[in-house]
Design a protein around this motif. Structure first.
Motif, PDB file in Angstrom:
ATOM      1  N   ALA A   8       0.824  -1.211   0.000  1.00 55.59           N
ATOM      2  CA  ALA A   8       0.000   0.000   0.000  1.00 55.59           C
ATOM      3  C   ALA A   8       0.857   1.258   0.000  1.00 55.59           C
ATOM      4  N   ASP A   9       2.163   1.096   0.139  1.00 57.93           N
ATOM      5  CA  ASP A   9       3.134   2.180   0.018  1.00 57.93           C
ATOM      6  C   ASP A   9       2.922   3.296   1.046  1.00 57.93           C
ATOM      7  N   MET A  10       2.641   2.909   2.284  1.00 60.84           N
ATOM      8  CA  MET A  10       2.551   3.852   3.395  1.00 60.84           C
ATOM      9  C   MET A  10       3.489   3.343   4.496  1.00 60.84           C
ATOM     10  N   PRO A  11       4.032   4.227   5.313  1.00 55.00           N
ATOM     11  CA  PRO A  11       4.925   3.776   6.389  1.00 55.00           C
ATOM     12  C   PRO A  11       4.220   2.795   7.335  1.00 55.00           C
ATOM     13  N   ILE A  12       4.978   1.803   7.778  1.00 54.11           N
ATOM     14  CA  ILE A  12       4.454   0.793   8.709  1.00 54.11           C
ATOM     15  C   ILE A  12       5.126   0.981  10.056  1.00 54.11           C
ATOM     16  N   LEU A  13       4.326   0.933  11.111  1.00 52.46           N
ATOM     17  CA  LEU A  13       4.835   0.922  12.476  1.00 52.46           C
ATOM     18  C   LEU A  13       4.752  -0.520  12.951  1.00 52.46           C
ATOM     19  N   ASP A  14       5.884  -1.184  13.050  1.00 51.24           N
ATOM     20  CA  ASP A  14       5.923  -2.584  13.484  1.00 51.24           C
ATOM     21  C   ASP A  14       6.197  -2.603  14.980  1.00 51.24           C
ATOM     22  N   GLU A  15       5.192  -2.965  15.766  1.00 51.46           N
ATOM     23  CA  GLU A  15       5.354  -2.996  17.217  1.00 51.46           C
ATOM     24  C   GLU A  15       5.827  -4.344  17.729  1.00 51.46           C
ATOM     25  N   GLY A  16       5.839  -5.364  16.871  1.00 56.04           N
ATOM     26  CA  GLY A  16       6.191  -6.693  17.363  1.00 56.04           C
ATOM     27  C   GLY A  16       5.180  -7.097  18.414  1.00 56.04           C
ATOM     28  N   GLN A  17       5.677  -7.639  19.519  1.00 54.12           N
ATOM     29  CA  GLN A  17       4.761  -7.988  20.607  1.00 54.12           C
ATOM     30  C   GLN A  17       4.521  -6.755  21.465  1.00 54.12           C
ATOM     31  N   TYR A  52      -6.057  -4.750  26.988  1.00 56.13           N
ATOM     32  CA  TYR A  52      -6.271  -5.971  27.769  1.00 56.13           C
ATOM     33  C   TYR A  52      -5.786  -7.219  27.041  1.00 56.13           C
ATOM     34  N   ALA A  53      -4.808  -7.070  26.156  1.00 56.39           N
ATOM     35  CA  ALA A  53      -4.268  -8.232  25.437  1.00 56.39           C
ATOM     36  C   ALA A  53      -2.809  -7.996  25.072  1.00 56.39           C
ATOM     37  N   ARG A  54      -2.072  -9.088  24.963  1.00 53.12           N
ATOM     38  CA  ARG A  54      -0.727  -9.056  24.414  1.00 53.12           C
ATOM     39  C   ARG A  54      -0.856  -9.597  22.992  1.00 53.12           C
ATOM     40  N   SER A  55      -0.344  -8.826  22.035  1.00 48.41           N
ATOM     41  CA  SER A  55      -0.507  -9.172  20.620  1.00 48.41           C
ATOM     42  C   SER A  55       0.779  -8.924  19.859  1.00 48.41           C
ATOM     43  N   ASP A  56       0.922  -9.627  18.757  1.00 49.72           N
ATOM     44  CA  ASP A  56       1.960  -9.331  17.779  1.00 49.72           C
ATOM     45  C   ASP A  56       1.265  -8.470  16.734  1.00 49.72           C
ATOM     46  N   LYS A  57       1.822  -7.265  16.423  1.00 51.39           N
ATOM     47  CA  LYS A  57       1.077  -6.338  15.580  1.00 51.39           C
ATOM     48  C   LYS A  57       1.950  -5.369  14.827  1.00 51.39           C
ATOM     49  N   HIS A  58       1.336  -4.804  13.817  1.00 52.82           N
ATOM     50  CA  HIS A  58       1.902  -3.664  13.101  1.00 52.82           C
ATOM     51  C   HIS A  58       0.744  -2.765  12.689  1.00 52.82           C
ATOM     52  N   TRP A  59       1.087  -1.523  12.345  1.00 52.53           N
ATOM     53  CA  TRP A  59       0.104  -0.497  12.001  1.00 52.53           C
ATOM     54  C   TRP A  59       0.468   0.141  10.668  1.00 52.53           C
ATOM     55  N   VAL A  60      -0.543   0.581   9.960  1.00 54.77           N
ATOM     56  CA  VAL A  60      -0.376   1.427   8.788  1.00 54.77           C
ATOM     57  C   VAL A  60      -1.493   2.463   8.850  1.00 54.77           C
ATOM     58  N   THR A  61      -1.207   3.673   8.399  1.00 53.53           N
ATOM     59  CA  THR A  61      -2.201   4.742   8.420  1.00 53.53           C
ATOM     60  C   THR A  61      -2.601   5.054   6.985  1.00 53.53           C
ATOM     61  N   ASP A  62      -3.915   5.094   6.728  1.00 57.03           N
ATOM     62  CA  ASP A  62      -4.384   5.344   5.365  1.00 57.03           C
ATOM     63  C   ASP A  62      -4.231   6.822   4.983  1.00 57.03           C
ATOM     64  N   GLN A  99      -6.253   9.131   4.604  1.00 61.48           N
ATOM     65  CA  GLN A  99      -7.124  10.029   5.362  1.00 61.48           C
ATOM     66  C   GLN A  99      -6.660  10.212   6.795  1.00 61.48           C
ATOM     67  N   GLY A 100      -5.666   9.431   7.209  1.00 64.72           N
ATOM     68  CA  GLY A 100      -5.178   9.509   8.583  1.00 64.72           C
ATOM     69  C   GLY A 100      -5.802   8.489   9.515  1.00 64.72           C
ATOM     70  N   ILE A 101      -6.523   7.512   8.987  1.00 69.40           N
ATOM     71  CA  ILE A 101      -7.150   6.480   9.816  1.00 69.40           C
ATOM     72  C   ILE A 101      -6.164   5.336  10.017  1.00 69.40           C
ATOM     73  N   ALA A 102      -5.932   4.992  11.275  1.00 69.91           N
ATOM     74  CA  ALA A 102      -4.998   3.915  11.611  1.00 69.91           C
ATOM     75  C   ALA A 102      -5.649   2.554  11.359  1.00 69.91           C
ATOM     76  N   TRP A 103      -4.853   1.646  10.794  1.00 67.71           N
ATOM     77  CA  TRP A 103      -5.241   0.252  10.579  1.00 67.71           C
ATOM     78  C   TRP A 103      -4.255  -0.623  11.343  1.00 67.71           C
ATOM     79  N   GLU A 104      -4.797  -1.483  12.195  1.00 64.85           N
ATOM     80  CA  GLU A 104      -4.010  -2.402  13.009  1.00 64.85           C
ATOM     81  C   GLU A 104      -4.154  -3.806  12.434  1.00 64.85           C
ATOM     82  N   HIS A 105      -3.027  -4.482  12.214  1.00 65.67           N
ATOM     83  CA  HIS A 105      -3.024  -5.898  11.858  1.00 65.67           C
ATOM     84  C   HIS A 105      -2.411  -6.617  13.048  1.00 65.67           C
ATOM     85  N   PHE A 106      -3.117  -7.607  13.595  1.00 67.59           N
ATOM     86  CA  PHE A 106      -2.615  -8.213  14.825  1.00 67.59           C
ATOM     87  C   PHE A 106      -3.058  -9.649  15.010  1.00 67.59           C
ATOM     88  N   ARG A 107      -2.274 -10.340  15.837  1.00 66.27           N
ATOM     89  CA  ARG A 107      -2.575 -11.695  16.301  1.00 66.27           C
ATOM     90  C   ARG A 107      -2.525 -11.643  17.812  1.00 66.27           C
TER      91      ARG A 107
END
Length: 160
Positions: A81-90, A95-105, A107-115
């Motif tokens: 998608a060619d936008m900067p990714i914030l990789d947080e790892g774990q 209220y949860a521990r997750s493995d995740k990364h973020w990308v912002t669209d 419009q400025g809306i954050a999208w979280e991908h996580f397990r």
């Protein structure tokens, strides 16, 4: 399985728990003093609300997955998608521990991908103040959506 995720900030948690429980015909899977989450199966949605001292409204969207392979696919798609990714790892938040990364669209809306790896007893473990978002990148303001329904007493009509 992939599950769509939506997180809203609300101004009255109990009132919103009652509303969404009726709307979804289901009780939340988790309720805390400042947070509630529904894990809906039809359609598959992880819908969360919190009262954390921010303005009411959309916090972020996301996609929750069950395994590392699906998370890697989502990361590759975010990179495409060619936008900067914030990789947080774990990370520990909401209220949860997750493995995740973020990308912002655009419009400025954050999208979280996580397990999600496990539940935890606190909203976050990062030392942030209670009013701060747990892990959400700071989005830029987006223009008002045309499809937002007008208030019941408003002469404005929805465009959708």
């Amino acid at each position: 399985m992939k599950r769509f995720h939506v997180h809203l900030y609300v101004d009255d948690l109990n009132r919103n728990i009652a509303f969404y429980s009726g709307l979804f015909a289901a009780q939340p899977a988790r309720v805390e003093a400042d947070y509630a989450k529904w894990m809906l199966d039809d359609p598959p949605v992880n819908f969360a609300i919190s009262a954390r001292g921010r303005e009411a409204g959309l916090d972020h969207f996301g996609i929750q997955v069950d395994n590392d392979a699906d998370l890697a696919v989502l990361k590759a798609q975010a990179q495409a998608a060619d936008m900067p990714i914030l990789d947080e790892g774990q990370a520990a938040c909401c209220y949860a521990r997750s493995d995740k990364h973020w990308v912002t669209d655009p419009q400025g809306i954050a999208w979280e991908h996580f397990r999600t790896l496990e539940g935890i007893p606190t909203f976050n473990e990062s030392g942030q103040s209670a009013a701060a978002a747990c892990c959400t990148p700071t989005p830029t303001p987006a223009p008002a959506a045309c499809c937002t329904p007008a208030a019941a007493n408003s002469p404005r009509k929805s465009c959708c």
